[in-house]
Design a protein around this motif. Sequence first.
Motif, short mmCIF file in Angstrom:
data_model
loop_
_atom_site.label_atom_id
_atom_site.label_comp_id
_atom_site.label_asym_id
_atom_site.label_seq_id
_atom_site.Cartn_x
_atom_site.Cartn_y
_atom_site.Cartn_z
N ALA A 1 7.41 -10.51 21.98
CA ALA A 1 8.12 -11.05 23.13
C ALA A 1 8.58 -12.48 22.88
CB ALA A 1 7.24 -10.99 24.37
N GLY A 2 7.77 -13.27 22.17
CA GLY A 2 8.15 -14.64 21.86
C GLY A 2 9.38 -14.69 20.97
N LEU A 3 9.42 -13.82 19.97
CA LEU A 3 10.58 -13.78 19.07
C LEU A 3 11.84 -13.36 19.83
CD1 LEU A 3 8.96 -12.16 15.91
CD2 LEU A 3 9.80 -14.51 16.12
N ARG A 4 11.69 -12.40 20.77
CA ARG A 4 12.83 -11.96 21.56
C ARG A 4 13.39 -13.11 22.39
NH1 ARG A 4 9.82 -7.34 23.17
NH2 ARG A 4 9.80 -8.21 25.28
N HIS A 5 12.51 -13.90 22.97
CA HIS A 5 12.96 -15.03 23.78
C HIS A 5 13.68 -16.06 22.91
CE1 HIS A 5 13.01 -17.86 27.11
NE2 HIS A 5 12.54 -18.79 26.29
N LEU A 6 13.13 -16.34 21.74
CA LEU A 6 13.77 -17.30 20.83
C LEU A 6 15.16 -16.84 20.41
CD1 LEU A 6 10.78 -18.25 18.50
CD2 LEU A 6 11.85 -19.70 20.21
N ALA A 7 15.30 -15.54 20.16
CA ALA A 7 16.59 -15.01 19.73
C ALA A 7 17.61 -14.96 20.86
CB ALA A 7 16.40 -13.60 19.15
N GLY A 8 17.13 -14.82 22.11
CA GLY A 8 18.04 -14.67 23.24
C GLY A 8 18.46 -15.96 23.89
N GLU A 9 17.77 -17.07 23.64
CA GLU A 9 18.10 -18.34 24.26
C GLU A 9 18.93 -19.17 23.27
OE1 GLU A 9 18.31 -21.50 26.83
OE2 GLU A 9 17.88 -21.62 24.70
N PRO A 10 20.22 -19.48 23.58
CA PRO A 10 21.11 -20.10 22.59
C PRO A 10 20.58 -21.40 21.99
CG PRO A 10 22.37 -19.33 24.48
CD PRO A 10 20.91 -19.17 24.84
N ALA A 11 20.05 -22.30 22.82
CA ALA A 11 19.57 -23.58 22.28
C ALA A 11 18.39 -23.38 21.35
CB ALA A 11 19.20 -24.53 23.43
N ARG B 1 -0.08 -18.82 9.21
CA ARG B 1 0.89 -18.90 10.30
C ARG B 1 1.73 -17.64 10.42
NH1 ARG B 1 0.75 -24.10 12.25
NH2 ARG B 1 -0.41 -25.51 10.91
N MET B 2 1.61 -16.76 9.42
CA MET B 2 2.26 -15.47 9.53
C MET B 2 1.63 -14.62 10.65
SD MET B 2 4.52 -15.92 7.32
CE MET B 2 4.33 -17.65 7.74
N LEU B 3 0.45 -15.00 11.07
CA LEU B 3 -0.23 -14.30 12.17
C LEU B 3 0.14 -14.87 13.53
CD1 LEU B 3 -3.81 -14.04 10.60
CD2 LEU B 3 -2.06 -12.25 10.69
N ALA B 4 1.16 -15.71 13.59
CA ALA B 4 1.53 -16.40 14.81
C ALA B 4 1.78 -15.48 16.00
CB ALA B 4 2.74 -17.30 14.57
N PRO B 5 2.50 -14.34 15.85
CA PRO B 5 2.70 -13.48 17.03
C PRO B 5 1.38 -13.01 17.65
CG PRO B 5 4.22 -12.87 15.28
CD PRO B 5 3.26 -13.87 14.69
N LEU B 6 0.40 -12.66 16.80
CA LEU B 6 -0.89 -12.21 17.30
C LEU B 6 -1.64 -13.36 17.98
CD1 LEU B 6 -2.94 -9.91 17.54
CD2 LEU B 6 -3.83 -10.57 15.29
N VAL B 7 -1.57 -14.54 17.37
CA VAL B 7 -2.24 -15.71 17.96
C VAL B 7 -1.62 -16.05 19.31
CG1 VAL B 7 -2.63 -18.20 17.68
CG2 VAL B 7 -2.97 -16.66 15.74
N GLY B 8 -0.28 -16.05 19.40
CA GLY B 8 0.38 -16.35 20.66
C GLY B 8 0.05 -15.35 21.75
N TRP B 9 0.01 -14.08 21.38
CA TRP B 9 -0.34 -13.02 22.34
C TRP B 9 -1.76 -13.26 22.87
CZ3 TRP B 9 -4.11 -9.08 21.95
CH2 TRP B 9 -3.98 -8.02 22.86
N PHE B 10 -2.67 -13.66 21.99
CA PHE B 10 -4.05 -13.92 22.39
C PHE B 10 -4.15 -15.15 23.29
CE2 PHE B 10 -8.25 -15.82 21.43
CZ PHE B 10 -9.06 -14.78 21.88
#
Length: 442
Positions: A217-227, A56-65
Amino acid sequence: MRTVLSRPDFRLLFGGLLASMTAESILLLALAVWVKDLTGSDGHAGATIFAILAPRMLAPLVGWFVDRCPGRPLFVITNLATALLLTPLFAVRDAGDMWILYAVAASYGLSNLTIGTVLSRLVRELVPPDLLGEANGALQTARQGLRLIGPLAGAGLYLALGGWLLVVVGIVGFLLAAVVVGTPRTLPGPSELPAGPRESPAATATARLRWPEELIAGLRHLAGEPALRRALLGYGLGSLVMGFTETLIFAYVDRGLGRDPAFVSVLFTTQGIGGLVGGLFSAAVLRRVGELGTLALGVALFGPAALLLAYPNLWLGLVAVLMAGLSLPLSMVGLHTLIQRRTPAELLGRVAAAAEAVVRFPQTVSIGMGALIVALLDYRLVFVAVGLVTLLAGNHLWRGRHLSPPSGPATRPRIPTQRSGPGVADHDVVASGGRLPEATTS
């Protein structure tokens, strides 16, 4: 739940998932029991779960794909690949073949992450925003209900006929899921789905040049959305200790109750009863306390469950695993629905995968540490620590529940199926929590 299951497209997806979830429920615990039987080690059994979660450490690559592939074909191909990945298990004979078990567990973990990420996107595409909680609740009810028979069936098959039959059942389940979902006309094509804003060829070319940024990009969205930020912080804190229980439960059964490792399947089946109840009521809880409130209740319930397991008594243990089972679907429905409602469609694969990584990374670390801790410390003290930390994490989530207030009874908003201009359709506004999605590249 009846409403969402009346939708033919979701019903067929649900049917395919039942096949793969059945294989998963039979295999997951049985692999750990298989390792425990070959080695006699609680640590090695827990390390099997670690091997499944580590990819699951490869999650950013999997999500991008996932964000760049059609959902249904990718779901089908991944299930076919999972069936193929299980075949090396036919070669396992003794403890000297442990590396095969670990390699298959790691490969299975990667395919399982991919299936989960694609599923989050498919549910968002097939189900209107007001029914997302009901859809996620239906999936969790099925998953938890399978715990009533899956673990016992897996352990029984292993004890009676050995590991090879488990492999056959797993392969058949994933193949059946691929056939059901891959059948023509099961899911709408891309042209029929409400989608995010279209990009110009120039924007797409620019995105390709910035692919490293797209991976995060997914991590950026998670960090920027308060909830979402509070959800991931609180659940991540709970996961940091919840993973200990994957190894501790073997010590609890062995040292505390004095029973064979296969008895773990009885506890998992009991946990499934709690999970079934939690799944059935999760949509109602979601409407009453909102996504963060539902997640908070799920995480907090794990606290008293762990505290009860600190005292080795069969009846207390059954109550504890019932509570742990109840906590899981509440947590999953709250988190998944929050992600689906607060994320633009074109980012959903990356955000779902990033959330999985943020939650599962501390859990993976704790499973790895648990394999060592169980050999060094009294498992009862570790259960106490798990209980206190999860209560603290649940409190943190509950205090932020105002960030995702309950939506009330489900309504059926009119969602346009076509776009008449470059603006964002009502579907995207509702799905992102009533706000216009931020501009992103995909």
